[in-house]
Enzyme design. Structure first.
Site, short mmCIF file in Angstrom:
data_model
loop_
_atom_site.label_atom_id
_atom_site.label_comp_id
_atom_site.label_asym_id
_atom_site.label_seq_id
_atom_site.Cartn_x
_atom_site.Cartn_y
_atom_site.Cartn_z
N HIS A 108 -20.91 4.09 -0.52
CA HIS A 108 -20.60 5.26 0.30
C HIS A 108 -21.38 5.28 1.61
O HIS A 108 -21.54 6.32 2.22
CB HIS A 108 -20.92 6.56 -0.46
CG HIS A 108 -19.89 6.92 -1.49
ND1 HIS A 108 -19.71 6.21 -2.63
CD2 HIS A 108 -18.99 7.94 -1.54
CE1 HIS A 108 -18.75 6.76 -3.36
NE2 HIS A 108 -18.29 7.81 -2.72
N GLU A 145 -5.06 6.65 -1.04
CA GLU A 145 -5.28 6.43 0.40
C GLU A 145 -4.22 5.52 1.01
O GLU A 145 -3.71 5.78 2.10
CB GLU A 145 -6.68 5.85 0.65
CG GLU A 145 -7.81 6.86 0.50
CD GLU A 145 -8.28 7.05 -0.93
OE1 GLU A 145 -7.79 6.31 -1.82
OE2 GLU A 145 -9.13 7.92 -1.19
#
Lengths: 326, 340
Positions: free
Chosen positions: A129, A60
């Site tokens: 998450h 990322e």
């Protein structure tokens, strides 16, 4: 006007903007051959080819930085994060580079980049998450933060974000992707920085964004059966924040509830409350009440998770409080 | 491993002829950087320059040799020890010194400072202050060049300490994977702040790391401007041909502390080590070569020094006399001007 899912509204915005501007490209994990982890990019590889729809390794920070670099020299990257939780790995590039390049360079170099992906909780995905990070990005001058709550807004705001000359953090939601709604065809661009009154009312203002908009509208429905006429303001853009719409509403309703998905501490609602206390102190008939996630990491167990999340019941209870009803 | 991708130690090649006509210009730029940095150090001590300030003294041949290999339309990006690279790329001493002084006439209008020198007109894409943070950006410029189908290349500088951070690994992997036209330059001066390379990296021959990313890795003598130019020429040709990136490990020395706040020697390195590194001074080495070739004599050295000293004095005077940014500058350049 077609009925589309939120996912397909985003897909339409991407497709239209890629047709409109050769400089726009999409990059991220699984965006091309897999058609997107949440199928937002479905069909784009086929239509635009691998030059403009770019699968990346799981890196990322690296691909966000490549996007920032490409934007500094005039491309318009759309960087997809599979989850805003993973975007924490990339936040150095967004905060230390994208947000500051223009200022540090004395205005010489801009960064027209969109970083987009789902934020906040879905269902039982556990602590790592399920996090809503909009306040982290909204804290940073130089960034814009956009969070559509409906399919039409998703399309109109993504098109505006891609055309914007600033770095824009565009936060979607896993629980929103399947939402259906009418979406205008073709050229439909919603200016950034404007809130939307999703329901007009006169007794209380509920300020919300993203995944708290639907619960707020449900709450308003419940409240209307009790004779409380709630106005629901969807911020849509967190930064820049639309003070005008908020203050105009409060001038009429005199009571406010601020709902958000994330944690309360230093959250978006804290900023909204600050604006109101400074600019509309005399208009208030009651202290403002905030509804937000419980101040704990998100638990996995579904009952505990439900207890942790902001929802319509909690919004109704907050409205009762600001209206002094029990 | 493909032979063409095998890491290698670059040997300086052949006669001087291809470059000799550039030696005067290189020497002048190296002397200019040396004097500029010495003056910047003085101005810092006088409080005319604030914040952090990292000097380039000892490393001049790296900037001059690498940038001599680029075209004006190529991209350059660096970390925070970038005064020398900014000057070698073509920024004026006035523009850089005024920025160090925080003045409105500085390259970044006084809003960047020593660590954030930018000049978009010559594609100098900044000094960046987070170790390794600029490496993905440099890969991004290369991505853009490839996307647009130009034959521009992107050259990214970083110190040897940056090879241990994730951004290095992630950016070089994608650059190798996508064969981006990038040149990654490790300026290996031996120390990341006060930490010797051998205390920070599991391998100390850093050019060998290129093997992990499918690109050539080359070790270069960074005190020899000709060797630096030759190695960079090879990397640029490789990139322009579409063959992908190169990792150059350019070995050099900094004669000064990490920043203005630490001594050149005494704690993490000895005075003996520092003195021995000065034996191969990049400016002296080029001067000797030019004298051997009959291109330089005492008079021309004196003349060059005098010119440079005058140019730096002019830059300091310009910086001193330049206006502070207007108070309103605080609020500009945060966002793009509204277009509607």
């Amino acid at each position: 006007m077609a009925v589309l899912t939120y996912r397909d509204a985003l897909n339409a915005a991407l497709r239209e903007e890629m047709h409109r501007d050769e400089n726009v490209f999409l990059m991220g994990e699984e965006v091309a051959e897999y058609n997107g982890a949440y199928k937002v990019s479905r069909g784009l590889l086929e239509e635009f080819g691998p030059r403009r729809v770019v699968d990346t390794p799981i890196a990322e920070l690296g691909f966000a930085g490549i996007g920032v670099g490409a934007a500094m020299v005039g491309l318009r990257p759309v960087i997809e994060m599979m989850s805003m939780n993973f975007a924490l790995l990339a936040i150095d590039q967004i905060v230390n580079a994208a947000a500051k390049i223009r200022y540090m360079s004395g205005g010489q170099i801009g960064c027209p980049l969109v970083m987009r992906g789902p934020g906040g909780a879905a269902l039982q995905l556990g602590a790592q998450h399920s996090q809503a990070f909009e306040s982290w990005y909204a804290h940073i001058p130089g960034l814009k933060v956009v969070m559509p709550a409906t399919p039409a807004d998703a399309k109109g705001l993504l098109k505006a974000a891609i055309r914007d000359d600033n770095p824009v953090v565009f936060i979607e939601g896993e629980m929103l992707y399947n939402m259906k709604g009418e979406v205008p065809d073709g050229e439909y661009v919603i200016p950034l920085g404007r809130a939307d009154i999703k329901r007009a009312g006169n007794d209380v203002t509920i300020i919300c964004h993203s995944k708290t908009v639907a619960p707020a509208l449900n709450a308003a429905k419940t409240l209307s059966e009790e004779g409380i006429d709630a106005e629901v303001i969807d911020l849509r853009t967190i930064r820049p924040l639309d003070h005008e719409t908020i203050l105009a509403s409060i001038a009429r309703t005199n009571r406010v509830v601020v709902a958000e998905e994330g944690w309360g501490f230093a959250g978006v609602g804290a900023e909204v409350v600050d604006v109101i206390q400074r600019e509309a102190f005399d208009a208030l008939d009651a202290p403002i009440i905030r509804v937000h996630q419980a101040d704990v990491p998100m638990p996995y167990n579904k009952h505990l998770e439900k207890a942790a999340k902001a929802d319509a019941t909690k919004i109704v209870a907050a409205v009762h409080q600001v209206c002094y009803r029990n | 491993m493909e032979v063409t991708q095998a890491p290698a130690r670059a040997k300086r090649r052949g006669p001087d002829a291809p470059f000799a006509n550039q030696y005067h210009a290189w020497l002048r730029t190296m002397v200019l950087i040396r004097h500029f940095e010495e003056k910047a150090g003085e101005a810092y001590a006088l409080g005319q320059i604030g914040g952090f300030c990292h000097l380039y003294i000892g490393q001049e041949a790296v900037a001059v040799g690498t940038l001599a290999a680029l075209r004006p339309d190529d991209y350059v990006i660096s970390a925070y020890r970038e005064h020398g690279q900014a000057l070698a790329r073509g920024m004026t001493p006035r523009s850089v010194m005024a920025e160090l002084f925080g003045k409105a006439t500085g390259c970044s209008k006084g809003k960047g400072g020593s660590m954030h020198l930018f000049d978009a007109s010559i594609n100098f894409m900044g000094g960046h202050g987070i170790v390794g943070g600029q490496i993905p950006l440099g890969a991004g410029f290369a991505f853009a060049a490839k996307y647009r189908g130009t034959d521009q290349v992107s050259l990214t500088y970083f110190g040897e300490a940056a090879v241990n951070i994730g951004s290095f690994h992630e950016a070089l992997n994608m650059a190798g994977l996508w064969k981006l036209p990038a040149i990654f330059v490790i300026e290996n001066n031996g120390y990341g702040m006060g930490t010797a390379l051998k205390r920070a990296s599991a391998i100390t021959e850093l050019y060998r790391r290129a093997a992990s990313y499918g690109m050539p890795g080359v070790e270069v003598d960074g005190q020899d401007v000709v060797a630096v130019k030759q190695a960079t020429d090879d990397a640029v040709a490789h990139a322009r041909a579409g063959a992908g990136p190169t990792l150059l490990e350019i070995k050099t020395f900094r004669y000064v502390g990490h920043s203005m706040s630490d001594a050149a020697s005494g704690t993490y390195r000895s005075k003996e080590e520092l003195d021995s590194s000065r034996q191969r001074d990049p400016i002296v080495l080029l001067e000797m070569r030019m004298r051997e070739l009959g291109m330089l004599d005492d008079d021309s050295v004196k003349k060059l020094e005098a010119e440079v000293i005058e140019e730096i004095a002019d830059a300091v005077k310009f910086a001193e006399e330049s206006p502070e940014p207007e108070p309103g500058a605080l609020w500009t350049d945060v966002y793009a001007p509204a277009t509607t």
